[in-house]
Design a protein around this motif. Structure first.
Motif, mmCIF file in Angstrom:
data_model
loop_
_atom_site.group_PDB
_atom_site.id
_atom_site.type_symbol
_atom_site.label_atom_id
_atom_site.label_comp_id
_atom_site.label_asym_id
_atom_site.label_seq_id
_atom_site.Cartn_x
_atom_site.Cartn_y
_atom_site.Cartn_z
ATOM 1 N N ASP A 1 0.986 -1.049 0.081
ATOM 2 C CA ASP A 1 0.159 0.003 0.055
ATOM 3 C C ASP A 1 0.890 1.203 -0.059
ATOM 4 O OD1 ASP A 1 -2.495 -1.660 0.421
ATOM 5 O OD2 ASP A 1 -1.888 -1.782 2.427
ATOM 6 N N SER A 2 0.288 2.381 -0.195
ATOM 7 C CA SER A 2 1.023 3.764 -0.178
ATOM 8 C C SER A 2 1.489 4.050 1.228
ATOM 9 C CB SER A 2 0.169 4.759 -0.577
ATOM 10 O OG SER A 2 -0.481 4.699 -1.983
ATOM 11 N N TRP A 3 2.426 4.546 1.342
ATOM 12 C CA TRP A 3 3.173 4.841 2.545
ATOM 13 C C TRP A 3 3.960 6.432 2.332
ATOM 14 C CZ3 TRP A 3 8.687 5.298 2.665
ATOM 15 C CH2 TRP A 3 9.193 4.721 1.637
ATOM 16 N N TRP A 4 4.319 7.061 3.221
ATOM 17 C CA TRP A 4 5.073 8.304 3.175
ATOM 18 C C TRP A 4 5.952 8.651 4.290
ATOM 19 C CZ3 TRP A 4 0.104 7.250 2.911
ATOM 20 C CH2 TRP A 4 -0.923 7.364 1.937
ATOM 21 N N ILE A 5 6.840 9.489 4.235
ATOM 22 C CA ILE A 5 7.915 10.075 5.169
ATOM 23 C C ILE A 5 6.999 11.453 5.364
ATOM 24 C CG2 ILE A 5 9.959 10.861 5.761
ATOM 25 C CD1 ILE A 5 11.228 8.510 4.103
ATOM 26 N N VAL B 1 16.715 8.604 -3.004
ATOM 27 C CA VAL B 1 17.698 8.783 -2.174
ATOM 28 C C VAL B 1 18.790 7.390 -2.379
ATOM 29 C CG1 VAL B 1 18.288 8.795 0.270
ATOM 30 C CG2 VAL B 1 16.528 9.718 -0.426
ATOM 31 N N ASP B 2 19.880 7.461 -2.873
ATOM 32 C CA ASP B 2 20.998 6.563 -3.203
ATOM 33 C C ASP B 2 20.262 5.448 -3.936
ATOM 34 O OD1 ASP B 2 22.990 7.867 -1.448
ATOM 35 O OD2 ASP B 2 22.003 7.104 0.148
ATOM 36 N N GLY B 3 19.526 5.898 -4.957
ATOM 37 C CA GLY B 3 18.979 4.962 -5.780
ATOM 38 C C GLY B 3 17.753 4.243 -5.297
ATOM 39 N N LEU B 4 17.128 4.472 -4.230
ATOM 40 C CA LEU B 4 15.842 3.900 -3.539
ATOM 41 C C LEU B 4 14.977 5.101 -3.643
ATOM 42 C CD1 LEU B 4 17.380 1.801 -0.720
ATOM 43 C CD2 LEU B 4 16.350 0.943 -2.978
ATOM 44 N N ALA B 5 13.649 4.816 -3.796
ATOM 45 C CA ALA B 5 12.529 5.652 -3.831
ATOM 46 C C ALA B 5 12.035 5.725 -2.256
ATOM 47 C CB ALA B 5 11.533 5.379 -4.711
ATOM 48 N N VAL B 6 11.786 6.932 -1.938
ATOM 49 C CA VAL B 6 10.847 7.294 -0.611
ATOM 50 C C VAL B 6 10.021 8.270 -1.065
ATOM 51 C CG1 VAL B 6 12.690 6.560 0.936
ATOM 52 C CG2 VAL B 6 12.317 8.938 0.309
ATOM 53 N N PHE B 7 8.861 8.321 -0.314
ATOM 54 C CA PHE B 7 7.690 9.042 -0.645
ATOM 55 C C PHE B 7 7.086 10.144 0.329
ATOM 56 C CE2 PHE B 7 7.483 4.936 -2.719
ATOM 57 C CZ PHE B 7 7.300 5.379 -4.294
ATOM 58 N N ILE B 8 6.927 11.090 0.027
ATOM 59 C CA ILE B 8 6.510 12.366 0.820
ATOM 60 C C ILE B 8 5.356 12.890 0.364
ATOM 61 C CG2 ILE B 8 9.060 12.646 1.650
ATOM 62 C CD1 ILE B 8 9.187 14.771 -0.237
ATOM 63 N N PRO B 9 4.580 13.730 1.062
ATOM 64 C CA PRO B 9 3.308 14.410 0.641
ATOM 65 C C PRO B 9 4.071 15.631 -0.220
ATOM 66 C CG PRO B 9 3.206 14.183 2.841
ATOM 67 C CD PRO B 9 4.575 13.655 2.508
ATOM 68 N N GLU B 10 3.198 16.189 -1.134
ATOM 69 C CA GLU B 10 3.528 17.279 -1.991
ATOM 70 C C GLU B 10 3.780 18.324 -0.793
ATOM 71 O OE1 GLU B 10 1.130 17.798 -5.206
ATOM 72 O OE2 GLU B 10 2.261 16.046 -6.380
ATOM 73 N N ARG B 11 4.251 19.367 -1.246
ATOM 74 C CA ARG B 11 5.060 20.430 -0.419
ATOM 75 C C ARG B 11 3.712 21.053 0.288
ATOM 76 N NH1 ARG B 11 5.608 25.912 -0.991
ATOM 77 N NH2 ARG B 11 5.296 25.794 -3.149
#
Length: 153
Positions: A23-27, A117-127
């Motif tokens: 499922d979707s996840w976020w930092i 980040v270092d070739g891996l995707a992390v996810f954040i909400p838009e600004r």
């Protein structure tokens, strides 16, 4: 985007374990502010929002005990766990809510922006969404982070 070495190492570890998410996840919070290129102030930990199903599957696999609650009275999660196997502690929160007066409101971003980040995707909400989320959290450090995000274009 400039992140310090401890945050970079932690984000890399998160990217690896969360690659197993269905499922979707976020930092969110300070680490997400840093990933947007704004000044987050002190980044003491990394906050990750994820689904209950992913938490039940992923967290035990990395040695995290599933529990409910939160270390802060203004927030709660159906599942909460802290991972100390990274440079910075990582707080995983499933079914995360924030207090607003006497009500508990769900926190689930509508936007999802990938950051490499270092070739891996992390996810954040838009600004703009992250800024609104931090403002709604209401704590002085969150309001300051929201102002820092507002200054980034």
């Amino acid at each position: 985007m400039t992140v310090g070495p401890a945050l970079s190492v932690s984000l890399n570890a998160i990217g690896k374990v969360m690659a197993e998410a269905h499922d979707s996840w976020w930092i969110i919070a300070s680490a997400a502010v840093a990933l947007h290129g704004a000044d987050p102030g002190h980044v003491a930990d990394v906050d990750v929002l994820l689904s209950v199903a992913d938490a039940q599957r992923i967290l035990p696999a990395i040695g995290i005990e599933l529990r409910s609650g939160s270390p802060h009275a203004a927030f709660r999660s159906s599942i909460f766990g802290t991972w100390t196997g990274t440079a910075l502690p990582v707080e995983f929160m499933a079914d995360f809510h924030r207090r607003s007066g006497e009500a508990w409101l769900p926190v689930r971003p509508a936007t999802r922006q990938p950051v490499e980040v270092d070739g891996l995707a992390v996810f954040i909400p838009e600004r703009v969404e992250l800024q609104a989320m931090l403002t709604a959290f209401g704590r002085p450090k969150d309001r300051e982070r929201a102002r820092s995000l507002a200054a980034v274009s």
